[in-house]
Write a protein that holds these residues in place. Sequence first.
Motif, PDB file in Angstrom:
ATOM      1  N   ASN A  63      22.370   2.720  22.670  1.00 35.09           N
ATOM      2  CA  ASN A  63      22.163   3.900  21.823  1.00 35.09           C
ATOM      3  C   ASN A  63      22.128   5.186  22.638  1.00 35.09           C
ATOM      4  N   GLU A  64      21.593   5.112  23.860  1.00 40.01           N
ATOM      5  CA  GLU A  64      21.578   6.302  24.716  1.00 40.01           C
ATOM      6  C   GLU A  64      22.991   6.667  25.157  1.00 40.01           C
ATOM      7  N   ASN A  65      23.818   5.664  25.423  1.00 42.36           N
ATOM      8  CA  ASN A  65      25.221   5.946  25.769  1.00 42.36           C
ATOM      9  C   ASN A  65      25.940   6.578  24.588  1.00 42.36           C
ATOM     10  N   ALA A  66      25.641   6.064  23.388  1.00 46.92           N
ATOM     11  CA  ALA A  66      26.258   6.641  22.188  1.00 46.92           C
ATOM     12  C   ALA A  66      25.773   8.069  21.957  1.00 46.92           C
ATOM     13  N   LEU A  67      24.488   8.319  22.284  1.00 45.86           N
ATOM     14  CA  LEU A  67      23.922   9.657  22.123  1.00 45.86           C
ATOM     15  C   LEU A  67      24.604  10.657  23.048  1.00 45.86           C
ATOM     16  N   ASP A  68      24.930  10.219  24.258  1.00 47.78           N
ATOM     17  CA  ASP A  68      25.586  11.107  25.222  1.00 47.78           C
ATOM     18  C   ASP A  68      26.970  11.534  24.752  1.00 47.78           C
ATOM     19  N   GLN A  69      27.589  10.696  23.924  1.00 49.72           N
ATOM     20  CA  GLN A  69      28.944  10.995  23.459  1.00 49.72           C
ATOM     21  C   GLN A  69      28.954  11.655  22.073  1.00 49.72           C
ATOM     22  N   THR A  70      27.765  11.936  21.545  1.00 45.67           N
ATOM     23  CA  THR A  70      27.657  12.545  20.218  1.00 45.67           C
ATOM     24  C   THR A  70      27.332  14.032  20.350  1.00 45.67           C
ATOM     25  N   PRO A  71      28.018  14.896  19.605  1.00 43.86           N
ATOM     26  CA  PRO A  71      27.722  16.339  19.668  1.00 43.86           C
ATOM     27  C   PRO A  71      26.272  16.614  19.264  1.00 43.86           C
ATOM     28  N   LYS A  72      25.654  17.544  19.963  1.00 45.89           N
ATOM     29  CA  LYS A  72      24.268  17.890  19.656  1.00 45.89           C
ATOM     30  C   LYS A  72      24.171  18.631  18.325  1.00 45.89           C
ATOM     31  N   ASP A  73      22.951  18.601  17.787  1.00 48.83           N
ATOM     32  CA  ASP A  73      22.620  19.302  16.542  1.00 48.83           C
ATOM     33  C   ASP A  73      23.462  18.813  15.359  1.00 48.83           C
ATOM     34  N   THR A  74      23.835  17.550  15.415  1.00 48.32           N
ATOM     35  CA  THR A  74      24.508  16.939  14.271  1.00 48.32           C
ATOM     36  C   THR A  74      23.585  15.896  13.658  1.00 48.32           C
ATOM     37  N   LYS A  75      23.907  15.488  12.456  1.00 45.80           N
ATOM     38  CA  LYS A  75      23.080  14.497  11.766  1.00 45.80           C
ATOM     39  C   LYS A  75      23.067  13.170  12.520  1.00 45.80           C
ATOM     40  N   THR A  76      24.228  12.777  13.033  1.00 42.60           N
ATOM     41  CA  THR A  76      24.319  11.517  13.798  1.00 42.60           C
ATOM     42  C   THR A  76      23.496  11.594  15.071  1.00 42.60           C
ATOM     43  N   TYR A  77      23.567  12.741  15.736  1.00 48.89           N
ATOM     44  CA  TYR A  77      22.804  12.928  16.983  1.00 48.89           C
ATOM     45  C   TYR A  77      21.300  12.821  16.721  1.00 48.89           C
ATOM     46  N   ASN A  78      20.833  13.494  15.683  1.00 46.83           N
ATOM     47  CA  ASN A  78      19.401  13.463  15.361  1.00 46.83           C
ATOM     48  C   ASN A  78      18.945  12.065  14.955  1.00 46.83           C
ATOM     49  N   SER A  79      19.814  11.358  14.222  1.00 49.38           N
ATOM     50  CA  SER A  79      19.466   9.990  13.815  1.00 49.38           C
ATOM     51  C   SER A  79      19.360   9.077  15.026  1.00 49.38           C
ATOM     52  N   LEU A  80      20.324   9.189  15.941  1.00 50.21           N
ATOM     53  CA  LEU A  80      20.287   8.378  17.158  1.00 50.21           C
ATOM     54  C   LEU A  80      19.064   8.721  18.012  1.00 50.21           C
ATOM     55  N   SER A  81      18.740  10.000  18.095  1.00 48.37           N
ATOM     56  CA  SER A  81      17.582  10.429  18.880  1.00 48.37           C
ATOM     57  C   SER A  81      16.290   9.846  18.319  1.00 48.37           C
ATOM     58  N   SER A  86      12.011   5.530  18.483  1.00 45.99           N
ATOM     59  CA  SER A  86      11.349   4.383  17.848  1.00 45.99           C
ATOM     60  C   SER A  86      11.508   3.124  18.686  1.00 45.99           C
ATOM     61  N   GLU A  87      12.715   2.940  19.234  1.00 51.18           N
ATOM     62  CA  GLU A  87      12.960   1.730  20.054  1.00 51.18           C
ATOM     63  C   GLU A  87      12.116   1.742  21.328  1.00 51.18           C
TER      64      GLU A  87
END
Length: 332
Positions: A63-81, A86-87
């Motif tokens: 999930n951290e690798n996926a977060l690095d490849q996701t644009p910041k301040d997006t819904k997907t980024y916030n969900s992954l964060s 939680s994990e």
Amino acid sequence: MDQEQEQFQFLGFFGIFKETFKIISTYKQIFTQITLSIILPLSFIFLAHIEVSEDLFGKIIDNENALDQTPKDTKTYNSLSDLISSEWTYFWVFKTLYFIFFLILSLISTSSIVYTIACIYTSKHMNFKKVMSVVPKVWKRLMVTFVWNFIIVFAFNLLALVVLVSWVALIGFTMFGLFILSLLGIIYLAIFIYISVVWHLASVVSVLEEDYGIKAMLKSKDLIKGKAGVSIVIYCFLNLCFIAIQVGFDRHVVLAQDGSLVSRTIFGVIFFLLLSLLILFSLTAQTIVYFVCKSYHHEHIDKSLLADHLEVYLGDYLPLNSKNVQLESFDI
């Protein structure tokens, strides 16, 4: 233990292992009951912890690798964060619960094995029910000894960290600096092993004598003099076996994702049984080391008084008096 007390001091590496095998095989019924009720759950918790930790940590890394490849301040980024937060919470809650249960079972298994061997040595009648009735009173003393060992190890590691920072600041990664770092690493490892050996012997002292906590650690340090070499060799050998089992479990069970479920299950059962046998053997051996050290220092163990000493645990707890029970010297 059919050897005379005077002869115990001459037991070396192989002699202690032979005596350990003899005790376990002679009294296999009581040791089997202890293994089934305490040591097997302890082994299962340890190996299950490795499997679950690897799974949880692997998901966090993905999930951290996926977060690095996701644009910041997006819904997907916030969900992954939020998911990663939680994990990590689940991971550390699991680690804390594991540590608590593993520590409790470790102390219970230690107290039951030490008490059982002491009863065998004194020819005192015992059964599984009696051993289990004693354990709740004994493991509390072991807990205090463990806490003191934790404090000592923490202070030692803090000092080692200060030395490491000083090394980086004053010497650094030069050829001479790497040579000094190697020496410091050897010194650190030697001291850490010595502290661990003293703690293991202090655990036996906490059960069989009046001292526990820091007093048991100090008593253990005195007892180990003259037998430090064989004690350290036994400790290192058993820990190498433990590491081999852990590495084997990692390789053939945890990380063997391409292997079949049947083969992973078979390997899991094999390492589970090996670990259980190793824990039983290690706890028995460390108790034998205690009697060897007592004999080496000519401290006669009066069997009748030690039997009375053990009987105290079956009633209301009273402080144990090592002067009357275990520290009567004899001449050779």
